[in-house]
Structures are given as structure tokens and as C-alpha cells.
Design a protein around this motif. Sequence first.
Motif, short mmCIF file in Angstrom:
data_model
loop_
_atom_site.label_atom_id
_atom_site.label_comp_id
_atom_site.label_asym_id
_atom_site.label_seq_id
_atom_site.Cartn_x
_atom_site.Cartn_y
_atom_site.Cartn_z
N GLN A 31 0.96 -1.11 0.06
CA GLN A 31 -0.07 -0.06 0.19
C GLN A 31 0.94 1.26 0.05
O GLN A 31 2.09 1.36 0.61
N VAL A 32 0.44 2.29 -0.85
CA VAL A 32 1.10 3.66 -0.91
C VAL A 32 0.22 4.86 -0.68
O VAL A 32 -0.82 4.75 -0.86
N VAL A 33 0.80 5.55 0.37
CA VAL A 33 0.10 6.92 0.74
C VAL A 33 0.89 7.95 0.69
O VAL A 33 1.97 8.07 1.27
N GLN A 34 0.48 8.70 -0.18
CA GLN A 34 1.17 10.09 -0.42
C GLN A 34 0.50 11.14 0.50
O GLN A 34 -0.59 11.09 0.53
N SER A 35 1.42 12.29 0.82
CA SER A 35 0.85 13.29 1.52
C SER A 35 1.83 14.48 1.26
O SER A 35 2.84 14.12 0.72
N GLY A 36 1.33 15.71 1.47
CA GLY A 36 2.17 16.77 1.33
C GLY A 36 1.44 17.62 -0.01
O GLY A 36 0.43 17.21 -0.27
N GLY A 37 2.02 18.49 -0.44
CA GLY A 37 1.66 19.05 -1.82
C GLY A 37 0.75 20.43 -1.50
O GLY A 37 0.72 20.79 -0.22
N GLY A 38 0.62 20.95 -2.46
CA GLY A 38 -0.51 22.07 -2.05
C GLY A 38 -0.04 23.38 -3.09
O GLY A 38 0.81 23.13 -4.07
N LEU A 39 -0.38 24.38 -2.69
CA LEU A 39 -0.31 25.67 -3.25
C LEU A 39 0.77 26.51 -2.47
O LEU A 39 0.65 26.74 -1.30
N VAL A 40 1.69 27.00 -3.23
CA VAL A 40 2.86 27.94 -2.60
C VAL A 40 3.38 28.93 -3.66
O VAL A 40 3.25 28.87 -4.89
N GLN A 41 3.95 30.01 -2.88
CA GLN A 41 4.41 31.01 -3.75
C GLN A 41 5.95 30.66 -4.04
O GLN A 41 6.56 29.98 -3.65
N ALA A 42 6.07 31.29 -5.44
CA ALA A 42 7.48 30.91 -5.94
C ALA A 42 8.50 31.46 -4.95
O ALA A 42 8.45 32.42 -4.17
N GLY A 43 9.61 30.64 -4.65
CA GLY A 43 10.55 31.14 -3.74
C GLY A 43 10.33 30.14 -2.28
O GLY A 43 11.24 30.03 -1.27
N GLY A 44 9.07 29.62 -2.37
CA GLY A 44 8.48 28.90 -1.04
C GLY A 44 9.11 27.50 -1.01
O GLY A 44 9.90 26.86 -1.95
N SER A 45 8.81 26.74 0.19
CA SER A 45 9.05 25.44 0.11
C SER A 45 7.94 24.35 0.42
O SER A 45 6.92 24.97 1.03
N LEU A 46 8.07 23.37 -0.01
CA LEU A 46 7.03 22.08 0.44
C LEU A 46 7.72 20.86 0.64
O LEU A 46 8.97 20.68 0.20
N ARG A 47 7.36 19.77 1.59
CA ARG A 47 7.84 18.64 1.71
C ARG A 47 6.71 17.58 1.41
O ARG A 47 5.66 17.77 1.87
N LEU A 48 6.99 16.69 0.44
CA LEU A 48 6.09 15.56 0.23
C LEU A 48 6.60 14.21 0.89
O LEU A 48 8.00 14.14 0.95
N SER A 49 5.78 13.38 1.25
CA SER A 49 5.93 12.20 2.04
C SER A 49 5.18 11.13 1.01
O SER A 49 4.22 11.42 0.82
N CYS A 50 5.84 9.93 1.23
CA CYS A 50 5.48 8.76 0.55
C CYS A 50 5.51 7.62 1.55
O CYS A 50 6.77 7.28 1.70
N ALA A 51 4.46 7.05 2.05
CA ALA A 51 4.62 5.80 3.09
C ALA A 51 4.10 4.68 2.51
O ALA A 51 3.05 4.39 1.76
N PHE A 52 5.20 3.47 2.44
CA PHE A 52 4.71 2.26 1.83
C PHE A 52 4.51 1.11 3.02
O PHE A 52 5.52 1.24 4.18
N SER A 53 3.63 0.21 2.90
CA SER A 53 3.24 -0.40 3.62
C SER A 53 2.69 -2.02 2.95
O SER A 53 2.64 -2.05 1.95
N GLY A 54 3.22 -3.10 4.08
CA GLY A 54 2.89 -4.30 3.50
C GLY A 54 4.17 -5.16 3.39
O GLY A 54 5.32 -4.85 3.83
N HIS A 55 4.35 -5.78 2.35
CA HIS A 55 5.40 -6.84 2.20
C HIS A 55 6.24 -6.19 1.27
O HIS A 55 6.27 -6.30 -0.22
N ILE A 56 7.39 -5.59 1.77
CA ILE A 56 8.36 -4.76 0.62
C ILE A 56 9.58 -5.39 0.88
O ILE A 56 10.37 -5.83 1.98
#
Length: 115
Positions: free
Chosen positions: A3-28
Motif C-alpha cells: 500500500q502507498v500513501v502520499q501526503s504533502g503538496g499544495g499551493l505555494v508562492q514562488a521561492g517557497g518550500s514544500l515537503r512531500l512524503s510517501c509511506a509504503f506498507s505491506g510486504h516490501i
Amino acid sequence: QVQVVQSGGGLVQAGGSLRLSCAFSGHIFSPNTMNWFRQAPGKQREFIATVTSGGSANVADAVKGRFTISRDNAKNTVYLQMNSLKPEDTAVYYCKLETTYNSYWGQGTQVTVSS
């Protein structure tokens, strides 16, 4: 199954910062690589960054010096820290887990950078 769950993202002004995350679960399976891609409207999906189980990382020239990929093996989670964002970074961002046997994509998350 993984299973894969992404989070983060959105709207930001130029020069700004964001952090994306992605969690994997199950048999990896390990070793594996965790990756980030993005797809802007009307364009093909492009590679952004990759990191191996051992922590070896690489990022695309288009984002080098601005984006950083990292992972937490204990949490099976990959991160994308995006700094100094530009309007041309606007896209849907996808994470991807690659093992010897399979690959798994996240559902995608929108990042919009306003000028």
C-alpha cells in the motif's frame, strides 16, 4: 501487496518550500529504490529523484540544489524536500517503489507554484 500513501503538496508562492512524503506498507522486498517523478499538464512524466536502500541518492539536473530526497527505512517512507520552488515546478508528483520483483506507484499529489 504493498500500500502507498502520499501526503504533502499544495499551493505555494514562488521561492517557497514544500515537503512531500510517501509511506509504503505491506510486504516490501529489500533492497529497493524509492523514487519521485512529476508530470506537468501536457507533458510526459519525468524523473526527479531516487534513493536506494543504502541511502545513495541522485536528483535530476532540473531540481539539483533545490530538491532533496531522503528516506526512513524503519518507516518505509520517502521524502522530497522542495526549496526555492519555481512556477515551472507545478505538476502532479508521484512516488514510486521499485524492488527486484515489482514496482508500486503513489496516487499522486498536486504541487502548484504561483508566480
